[in-house]
Design a protein around this motif. Structure first.
Motif, short mmCIF file in Angstrom:
data_model
loop_
_atom_site.label_atom_id
_atom_site.label_comp_id
_atom_site.label_asym_id
_atom_site.label_seq_id
_atom_site.Cartn_x
_atom_site.Cartn_y
_atom_site.Cartn_z
N SER A 93 -24.42 -4.52 8.40
CA SER A 93 -23.32 -5.15 9.16
C SER A 93 -22.05 -5.21 8.33
N THR A 94 -22.20 -5.52 7.05
CA THR A 94 -21.04 -5.60 6.15
C THR A 94 -20.38 -4.23 6.01
N LEU A 95 -21.17 -3.19 5.81
CA LEU A 95 -20.62 -1.84 5.66
C LEU A 95 -19.96 -1.36 6.95
N LYS A 96 -20.57 -1.67 8.09
CA LYS A 96 -19.97 -1.26 9.37
C LYS A 96 -18.66 -2.00 9.61
N ALA A 97 -18.60 -3.26 9.23
CA ALA A 97 -17.35 -4.02 9.36
C ALA A 97 -16.26 -3.40 8.48
N GLN A 98 -16.64 -2.96 7.28
CA GLN A 98 -15.68 -2.30 6.40
C GLN A 98 -15.19 -0.98 7.00
N GLU A 99 -16.07 -0.27 7.68
CA GLU A 99 -15.67 0.97 8.35
C GLU A 99 -14.64 0.69 9.44
N LYS A 100 -14.84 -0.39 10.18
CA LYS A 100 -13.88 -0.76 11.23
C LYS A 100 -12.52 -1.10 10.63
N VAL A 101 -12.52 -1.79 9.49
CA VAL A 101 -11.26 -2.11 8.82
C VAL A 101 -10.58 -0.83 8.35
N THR A 102 -11.35 0.08 7.76
CA THR A 102 -10.78 1.34 7.30
C THR A 102 -10.17 2.12 8.46
N ALA A 103 -10.93 2.25 9.55
CA ALA A 103 -10.43 2.98 10.71
C ALA A 103 -9.19 2.30 11.27
N GLY A 104 -9.21 0.99 11.33
CA GLY A 104 -8.05 0.25 11.85
C GLY A 104 -6.81 0.50 11.02
N SER A 105 -6.96 0.55 9.71
CA SER A 105 -5.78 0.80 8.87
C SER A 105 -5.30 2.23 9.01
N LEU A 106 -6.22 3.18 9.19
CA LEU A 106 -5.81 4.57 9.40
C LEU A 106 -5.08 4.74 10.73
N LEU A 107 -5.55 4.03 11.74
CA LEU A 107 -4.92 4.10 13.06
C LEU A 107 -3.58 3.37 13.08
N ALA A 108 -3.48 2.27 12.37
CA ALA A 108 -2.28 1.42 12.41
C ALA A 108 -1.02 2.18 12.03
N LYS A 109 -1.17 3.13 11.14
CA LYS A 109 -0.01 3.91 10.68
C LYS A 109 0.69 4.61 11.84
N TYR A 110 -0.07 4.93 12.87
CA TYR A 110 0.49 5.68 14.00
C TYR A 110 0.51 4.88 15.30
N ASP A 111 0.30 3.58 15.22
CA ASP A 111 0.34 2.75 16.42
C ASP A 111 1.71 2.78 17.09
N TRP A 112 2.75 2.98 16.32
CA TRP A 112 4.08 2.97 16.91
C TRP A 112 4.25 4.08 17.95
N TYR A 113 3.52 5.18 17.79
CA TYR A 113 3.57 6.23 18.80
C TYR A 113 3.02 5.72 20.13
N VAL A 114 1.96 4.95 20.07
CA VAL A 114 1.33 4.40 21.28
C VAL A 114 2.27 3.40 21.94
N VAL A 115 2.91 2.57 21.14
CA VAL A 115 3.87 1.59 21.67
C VAL A 115 5.06 2.32 22.29
N ARG A 116 5.56 3.33 21.62
CA ARG A 116 6.70 4.10 22.15
C ARG A 116 6.34 4.75 23.47
N LYS A 117 5.11 5.28 23.57
CA LYS A 117 4.68 5.89 24.83
C LYS A 117 4.63 4.86 25.95
N ALA A 118 4.09 3.66 25.62
CA ALA A 118 4.00 2.61 26.64
C ALA A 118 5.38 2.12 27.07
N GLU A 119 6.30 2.03 26.14
CA GLU A 119 7.63 1.50 26.46
C GLU A 119 8.58 2.55 27.03
N LYS A 120 8.50 3.76 26.55
CA LYS A 120 9.49 4.79 26.89
C LYS A 120 8.91 6.03 27.53
#
Length: 178
Positions: A93-120
């Motif tokens: 469970s601890t390792l899987k939670a760390q994987e989710k954190v890692t994936a979240g940080s990798l995705l966060a870098k490009y979240d602004w594209y998703v926001v821009r698509k939703a807004e514009k």
């Protein structure tokens, strides 16, 4: 290697004094021969083993892989202030939670594209969409690989590398902007 004198540990690169009051400089243990150390009564002892704290406790015993219901000293199940069972997370469970954190940080870098698509309604570049999908897929695959490990040895192997140096575990995709 570690050293002892009269059963007491000696730190390397630290000056020391023998029981007769003779002072030795900090570099003496590094420069002295085995015979000189032995003549003085210095014993060479193996360093204490170091265990990977993700998988093992300090004494080298394997940590629990699966979640465990917490109990008190009498063996009674522990409940939180809301009456819910307290659970001690296992290694998986601890390792899987760390994987989710890692994936979240990798995705966060490009979240602004998703926001821009939703807004514009501006399209997300294909390379970014492909990368984000790859991150989610890799995270799910890594979690499945963790769950598939039947014991600690399998987890250690999963987090290790092959003979050629490549990781055993599925890797996250390459960042399109790196």
């Amino acid at each position: 290697m570690a050293f002892t004198l009269n059963g007491n540990p000696l730190a390397v690169d630290v000056a020391f004094k023998t029981s007769d009051g003779t002072q030795y400089p900090a570099n003496w243990l590094r420069l002295a021969t085995v015979e000189e150390k032995t003549d003085l009564g210095i014993a060479e002892v193996a360093d204490a083993p170091v265990y990977d704290s993700r998988f093992y406790s300090g004494d080298g015993s394997a940590k629990a892989l699966d979640d465990i219901n917490a109990t008190d000293e009498n063996g009674d199940l522990l409940k939180d202030e809301n009456g819910n069972q307290v659970v001690t997370l296992g290694v998986k469970s601890t390792l899987k939670a760390q994987e989710k954190v890692t994936a979240g940080s990798l995705l966060a870098k490009y979240d602004w594209y998703v926001v821009r698509k939703a807004e514009k309604s501006t399209a997300i570049p294909t390379a970014i969409t492909t990368y984000r999908d790859g991150v989610r897929t890799a995270c799910n695959t890594r979690e499945t690989e963790i769950d598939a490990c039947a014991d600690t040895a399998a987890l250690v192997t999963l987090y290790g590398t092959k003979d050629d140096g490549t990781p055993n575990m599925t890797q996250y995709p390459e960042d399109p902007n790196s």
